[in-house]
Design a protein around this motif. Structure first.
Motif, PDB file in Angstrom:
ATOM      1  N   LEU A 136       3.540  19.595  52.329  1.00  0.00           N
ATOM      2  CA  LEU A 136       3.473  18.761  53.525  1.00  0.00           C
ATOM      3  C   LEU A 136       2.063  18.750  54.098  1.00  0.00           C
ATOM      4  O   LEU A 136       1.542  17.695  54.479  1.00  0.00           O
ATOM      5  N   LEU A 137       1.423  19.926  54.149  1.00  0.00           N
ATOM      6  CA  LEU A 137       0.067  20.005  54.697  1.00  0.00           C
ATOM      7  C   LEU A 137      -0.927  19.266  53.815  1.00  0.00           C
ATOM      8  O   LEU A 137      -1.820  18.562  54.309  1.00  0.00           O
ATOM      9  N   LEU A 138      -0.769  19.397  52.502  1.00  0.00           N
ATOM     10  CA  LEU A 138      -1.676  18.709  51.593  1.00  0.00           C
ATOM     11  C   LEU A 138      -1.471  17.199  51.667  1.00  0.00           C
ATOM     12  O   LEU A 138      -2.438  16.425  51.630  1.00  0.00           O
ATOM     13  N   ALA A 139      -0.209  16.762  51.794  1.00  0.00           N
ATOM     14  CA  ALA A 139       0.064  15.331  51.938  1.00  0.00           C
ATOM     15  C   ALA A 139      -0.528  14.796  53.238  1.00  0.00           C
ATOM     16  O   ALA A 139      -1.090  13.694  53.275  1.00  0.00           O
ATOM     17  N   LEU A 140      -0.408  15.565  54.315  1.00  0.00           N
ATOM     18  CA  LEU A 140      -0.979  15.159  55.601  1.00  0.00           C
ATOM     19  C   LEU A 140      -2.479  14.964  55.496  1.00  0.00           C
ATOM     20  O   LEU A 140      -3.030  13.935  55.919  1.00  0.00           O
ATOM     21  N   ASN A 141      -3.163  15.933  54.912  1.00  0.00           N
ATOM     22  CA  ASN A 141      -4.614  15.808  54.758  1.00  0.00           C
ATOM     23  C   ASN A 141      -4.993  14.694  53.806  1.00  0.00           C
ATOM     24  O   ASN A 141      -5.981  13.979  54.028  1.00  0.00           O
ATOM     25  N   GLY A 142      -4.204  14.534  52.718  1.00  0.00           N
ATOM     26  CA  GLY A 142      -4.510  13.470  51.773  1.00  0.00           C
ATOM     27  C   GLY A 142      -4.436  12.099  52.409  1.00  0.00           C
ATOM     28  O   GLY A 142      -5.315  11.248  52.207  1.00  0.00           O
ATOM     29  N   VAL A 143      -3.382  11.860  53.213  1.00  0.00           N
ATOM     30  CA  VAL A 143      -3.234  10.565  53.880  1.00  0.00           C
ATOM     31  C   VAL A 143      -4.373  10.334  54.873  1.00  0.00           C
ATOM     32  O   VAL A 143      -4.971   9.245  54.939  1.00  0.00           O
ATOM     33  N   LEU A 144      -4.719  11.358  55.667  1.00  0.00           N
ATOM     34  CA  LEU A 144      -5.729  11.186  56.712  1.00  0.00           C
ATOM     35  C   LEU A 144      -7.146  11.099  56.143  1.00  0.00           C
ATOM     36  O   LEU A 144      -8.004  10.442  56.736  1.00  0.00           O
ATOM     37  N   VAL A 145      -7.404  11.779  55.041  1.00  0.00           N
ATOM     38  CA  VAL A 145      -8.743  11.646  54.434  1.00  0.00           C
ATOM     39  C   VAL A 145      -8.931  10.228  53.902  1.00  0.00           C
ATOM     40  O   VAL A 145      -9.997   9.630  54.050  1.00  0.00           O
ATOM     41  N   LEU A 146      -7.885   9.690  53.281  1.00  0.00           N
ATOM     42  CA  LEU A 146      -7.979   8.324  52.772  1.00  0.00           C
ATOM     43  C   LEU A 146      -8.032   7.300  53.898  1.00  0.00           C
ATOM     44  O   LEU A 146      -8.740   6.299  53.801  1.00  0.00           O
ATOM     45  N   GLU A 147      -7.268   7.523  54.987  1.00  0.00           N
ATOM     46  CA  GLU A 147      -7.239   6.595  56.109  1.00  0.00           C
ATOM     47  C   GLU A 147      -7.083   7.374  57.411  1.00  0.00           C
ATOM     48  O   GLU A 147      -5.971   7.621  57.881  1.00  0.00           O
ATOM     49  N   PRO A 148      -8.209   7.799  58.008  1.00  0.00           N
ATOM     50  CA  PRO A 148      -8.122   8.576  59.252  1.00  0.00           C
ATOM     51  C   PRO A 148      -7.447   7.833  60.401  1.00  0.00           C
ATOM     52  O   PRO A 148      -6.896   8.466  61.303  1.00  0.00           O
ATOM     53  N   LEU A 149      -7.465   6.502  60.377  1.00  0.00           N
ATOM     54  CA  LEU A 149      -6.866   5.735  61.468  1.00  0.00           C
ATOM     55  C   LEU A 149      -5.342   5.681  61.382  1.00  0.00           C
ATOM     56  O   LEU A 149      -4.694   5.114  62.265  1.00  0.00           O
ATOM     57  N   ALA A 150      -4.768   6.284  60.341  1.00  0.00           N
ATOM     58  CA  ALA A 150      -3.307   6.292  60.225  1.00  0.00           C
ATOM     59  C   ALA A 150      -2.656   6.993  61.410  1.00  0.00           C
ATOM     60  O   ALA A 150      -1.520   6.684  61.777  1.00  0.00           O
ATOM     61  N   SER A 151      -3.369   7.929  62.043  1.00  0.00           N
ATOM     62  CA  SER A 151      -2.782   8.671  63.168  1.00  0.00           C
ATOM     63  C   SER A 151      -2.583   7.800  64.398  1.00  0.00           C
ATOM     64  O   SER A 151      -1.937   8.234  65.355  1.00  0.00           O
ATOM     65  N   LEU A 152      -3.100   6.579  64.405  1.00  0.00           N
ATOM     66  CA  LEU A 152      -2.882   5.670  65.527  1.00  0.00           C
ATOM     67  C   LEU A 152      -1.538   4.971  65.447  1.00  0.00           C
ATOM     68  O   LEU A 152      -1.144   4.294  66.405  1.00  0.00           O
ATOM     69  N   GLN A 153      -0.828   5.116  64.341  1.00  0.00           N
ATOM     70  CA  GLN A 153       0.435   4.413  64.145  1.00  0.00           C
ATOM     71  C   GLN A 153       1.614   5.345  64.438  1.00  0.00           C
ATOM     72  O   GLN A 153       1.644   6.481  63.961  1.00  0.00           O
ATOM     73  N   PRO A 154       2.597   4.889  65.214  1.00  0.00           N
ATOM     74  CA  PRO A 154       3.776   5.737  65.482  1.00  0.00           C
ATOM     75  C   PRO A 154       4.499   6.165  64.212  1.00  0.00           C
ATOM     76  O   PRO A 154       5.019   7.274  64.137  1.00  0.00           O
ATOM     77  N   GLY A 155       4.536   5.278  63.198  1.00  0.00           N
ATOM     78  CA  GLY A 155       5.227   5.616  61.971  1.00  0.00           C
ATOM     79  C   GLY A 155       4.657   6.839  61.275  1.00  0.00           C
ATOM     80  O   GLY A 155       5.385   7.564  60.582  1.00  0.00           O
ATOM     81  N   PHE A 156       3.359   7.082  61.431  1.00  0.00           N
ATOM     82  CA  PHE A 156       2.735   8.259  60.831  1.00  0.00           C
ATOM     83  C   PHE A 156       3.356   9.533  61.401  1.00  0.00           C
ATOM     84  O   PHE A 156       3.741  10.442  60.664  1.00  0.00           O
ATOM     85  N   TRP A 157       3.456   9.598  62.727  1.00  0.00           N
ATOM     86  CA  TRP A 157       3.988  10.795  63.373  1.00  0.00           C
ATOM     87  C   TRP A 157       5.475  10.968  63.067  1.00  0.00           C
ATOM     88  O   TRP A 157       5.941  12.095  62.835  1.00  0.00           O
TER      89      TRP A 157
END
Length: 737
Positions: A303-324
């Protein structure tokens, strides 16, 4: 890894981005700290600096201010899946260029009445360009953040265009067209959502059913779908090997892992490779890799590696409710299933995850301001296995077999029938128990609810676990902060080219105008009703509709269906729905609520339309507010002879600041200290007119414009400055002028 994740996530909470010089300094400092083995600090700074740099690139790619509102010929390539609506088509352009102007890399446009548009086509379009913006309310959806997260640098409206080149490599759009041509009990849009991750074809009523029952995740491709497909492929090969049906010369485990990951990745690409799909592919890949190497894999590491992988590729993903929501749901399951002694029965394994996810996601939904489904645990007990084991396999297999005559269409017909039956059952359940929009919860109570959810998710026997439930209930029933006696809280909502204001005294609530409605786009349902519920309003004492124009009365029906209303008053009773039971505006009617005085006025000589607007004056502790609807100059002159023509602290500019209103004699008599203007950004009517603005500036009035500042909240009777939504600093929002 945890420090890197914190650095990447910190971007979401920054009010402003650091200057470029500071970002470079942070990056250099992080690299300098690495040799000294201060890894947590170094990786936190690496994550933060990379996220800020990426966000700054997105901000720099926005449409230049000088081009805002201009109509230009633009050439570009259609990307993604165009969304066909009843009124036209919406799509995105990439590689856009225009003569003598640098345009953003991605532009989102709408074409009213436009022809069919296919992905991969090249078009030359006349587009009225706009900077990314949206309605901005205190508890509403943040359109600017969503557009930035999609890296859309401009929006626009197409006036004309011509196709320059046909579609190329648009295989996803080709699959969608094949699915649309299949007879699937009218559920073709649902199958497209399952197969391609494109839910644009689903009707608003279907989305409402999914939201009310907490099953949106089943029609939006998530990790569950990816993991299920990978598991089916792995299990199929493992079963063949067990019963001797797999070639002995081929080692079954590498083939099972490789084909399972290939299937997951292929499905992810078919679905557009969104954030939940990215997370699922990373986690599935890690699990299969560890399985291939016969090593035990911890629960939190993937889970932690997937979280970092998604955010490194697209840091702006954290602005979307679906991410959380996506990562929180998986974290809840990891916490619930990890560290348990003994095996669960089949019934427990089926039922417990639904209740645990409902409890675990409650604080997340609360802080994101999203509706909470009370029927979700029950609905998902049936819907999850039905979609996972029946509808999805039939839909994917039918899509793969479409080239075979009758085979693919038959399987898709069965999938559509199964999906239609599910929707009918969910619709019945939603009618019995619709989604709940909780009132705004103070930060302290929300933190207690989060701690309560964590305690409740822990295994039995953990000390103080029993306190989790009452801590959760503190957020369900938080103490409500009452408006002081003799004052009234006034909220002018941002509803675009329309108007809606909420007035709350200590024990009463009045809604002045209900927002606009155009076709199926009803801001009464999308903005006004949720805002009332977020304020803790259970029922309206009065809904006052100034007149029957759609920009003021369009949302009235949705609000009446969403909550009880004791009395409806309108300037034009004949133009409003009959079921509202609208009473006429009685000029001179006066009443008092909780020490606050209200008085109505209407021009007796008005026949219909704007001049017939019902005007409301509110007095609280000597501070006055005048709401004028869309009265014109003639009605203004008549009003000057009424008792309401006195010095006013707050004036709602008549007719959105139109040139036909706000005459000099009117504004000079009232001499407003502050002026409220509700209008749409870059509206076609030119509201507010420069001459009108000049009059208010001449009087020294402070103007609060919803198009520039979003929603406005003031405490009438306290003589205090108001709060505007745009004053809540976020790095993606433009600063106040």
């Amino acid at each position: 890894m945890f420090a890197l994740a914190l650095g990447l996530l910190a971007l979401r909470f920054l009010p402003v981005l650091p200057p470029t010089g500071w970002l470079i300094a942070l990056l250099v400092l992080a690299l300098m700290l690495l040799p000294f083995r201060t890894y947590p600090v170094a990786f936190f700074l690496l994550g933060l600096s990379w996220a800020c740099i990426s966000a700054q690139w997105a901000l720099d790619d926005r449409l230049k201010l000088a081009l805002d509102g201009q109509t230009r010929w633009v050439e570009g390539r259609v990307i993604g899946l165009p969304q066909q609506t009843g009124e036209g088509v919406r799509f995105e352009l990439a590689d856009s260029r225009s003569r003598n102007a640098r345009l953003p890399k991605r532009i989102r446009v709408s074409w009213r009445g436009g022809p069919p548009v296919r992905s991969g086509e090249r078009w030359r379009l006349a587009i009225t360009l706009k900077r990314p913006a949206g309605l901005l309310n205190f508890h509403g959806f943040d359109q600017e953040a969503w557009l930035l997260a999609q890296r859309i640098g401009a929006t626009g409206t197409v006036k004309d265009g011509e196709r320059l080149a046909p579609a190329r490599s648009a295989w996803r759009d080709g699959v969608r067209q094949r699915l649309l041509a299949v007879d699937a009990f009218g559920r073709e849009a649902g199958l497209i959502a399952l197969v391609l991750g494109d839910g644009s074809g689903l009707a608003a009523a279907d989305w409402q059913v999914l939201q009310d029952t907490g099953t949106v995740h089943l029609l939006v491709i998530s990790g569950q779908h990816i993991g299920l497909l990978a598991g089916l492929i792995y299990g199929l090969i493992a079963g063949l090997a067990r019963y001797g049906c797999w070639p002995r010369t081929w080692p079954w485990l590498p083939w099972a892992c490789g084909l399972a990951f290939t299937a997951a990745l292929s499905y992810g690409l078919l679905a557009g490779f969104g954030v939940p799909v990215q997370r699922a592919c990373v986690m599935v890949g890690l699990v299969l890799l560890w399985r291939l190497r016969f090593r035990h894999l911890g629960l939190w590491w993937p889970l932690l590696l997937a979280l970092n992988g998604v955010l490194v590729l697209e840091p702006l993903a954290s602005l979307q409710p679906g991410f959380w929501l996506s990562f929180a749901a998986v974290a809840v399951l990891v916490l619930a299933f990890g560290g348990r002694l003994g095996a669960w029965s089949v019934w427990q394994a089926w039922t417990r995850p639904q209740w645990l996810i409902a409890i675990g996601l409650f604080p997340v939904l609360l802080v994101l301001g999203l509706p909470i489904s009370l029927s979700a645990p029950l609905a998902n007990l049936v819907a999850v296995p039905w979609i996972s084991l029946v509808v999805l396999p039939l839909a994917l297999l039918g899509t793969a077999l479409l080239p075979l005559p009758f085979m693919g269409e038959g399987l898709l017909w069965l999938a559509g029938g199964a999906l239609d039956g599910l929707f009918k059952a969910l619709a019945w359940l939603a009618g019995q128990l619709p989604a709940w929009i909780p009132a705004e919860v103070p930060l302290g109570y929300w933190l207690l609810s989060l701690l309560g959810a964590l305690l409740f998710l822990l295994p039995k026997g953990v000390p103080f676990r029993v306190l989790g439930l009452p801590m959760l209930l503190l957020a369900v029933f938080p103490p409500r902060e009452l408006v002081p006696h003799g004052q009234v809280e006034v909220v002018q909502l941002d509803v675009g080219q329309g108007q809606s204001l909420i007035l709350r005294t200590r024990h009463h609530t009045l809604l002045y105008d209900a927002g606009p409605r155009s076709g199926t786009f009803d801001l009464g349902a999308r903005v006004v009703l949720p805002s009332l519920q977020k304020l803790g309003v259970k029922a309206l004492d009065m809904m006052l509709i100034s007149h029957a124009d759609a920009d003021h009365a369009g949302g009235a029906a949705a609000i009446a269906k969403g909550m009880p209303i004791k009395r409806v008053v309108g300037g034009e009773t004949e133009g409003l729905p009959a079921f509202l039971g609208t009473q006429p505006c009685n000029s001179g009617e006066r009443w008092t609520w909780d020490g606050v005085t209200f008085e109505l006025w209407q021009w007796p000589d008005a026949i219909s339309g704007n001049p017939k607007s019902c005007v409301l004056q509110v007095q609280a502790n000597g501070e006055r507010l005048l709401l004028t609807g869309d009265i014109d100059r003639a009605a203004e002159q008549a009003m000057l002879a009424s008792p309401l023509a006195v010095s006013t602290d707050w004036l709602q500019a008549p007719h959105h600041g139109s040139r036909s209103s706000s005459s000099w004699t009117f504004v000079e008599r009232l001499a407003p200290r502050s002026v409220l203007i509700s209008r749409g950004r870059s509206n076609a009517f030119g509201h507010p007119h420069p001459q009108v603005m000049a009059r208010y500036q001449r009087l020294g009035s402070q103007v609060y414009d919803s198009a520039e500042q979003g929603a406005v909240r003031l405490q009438l009777g306290a003589f205090a400055p108001p709060v505007v939504a745009r004053s809540q600093r976020r790095f993606w929002r433009e600063r106040l002028p």
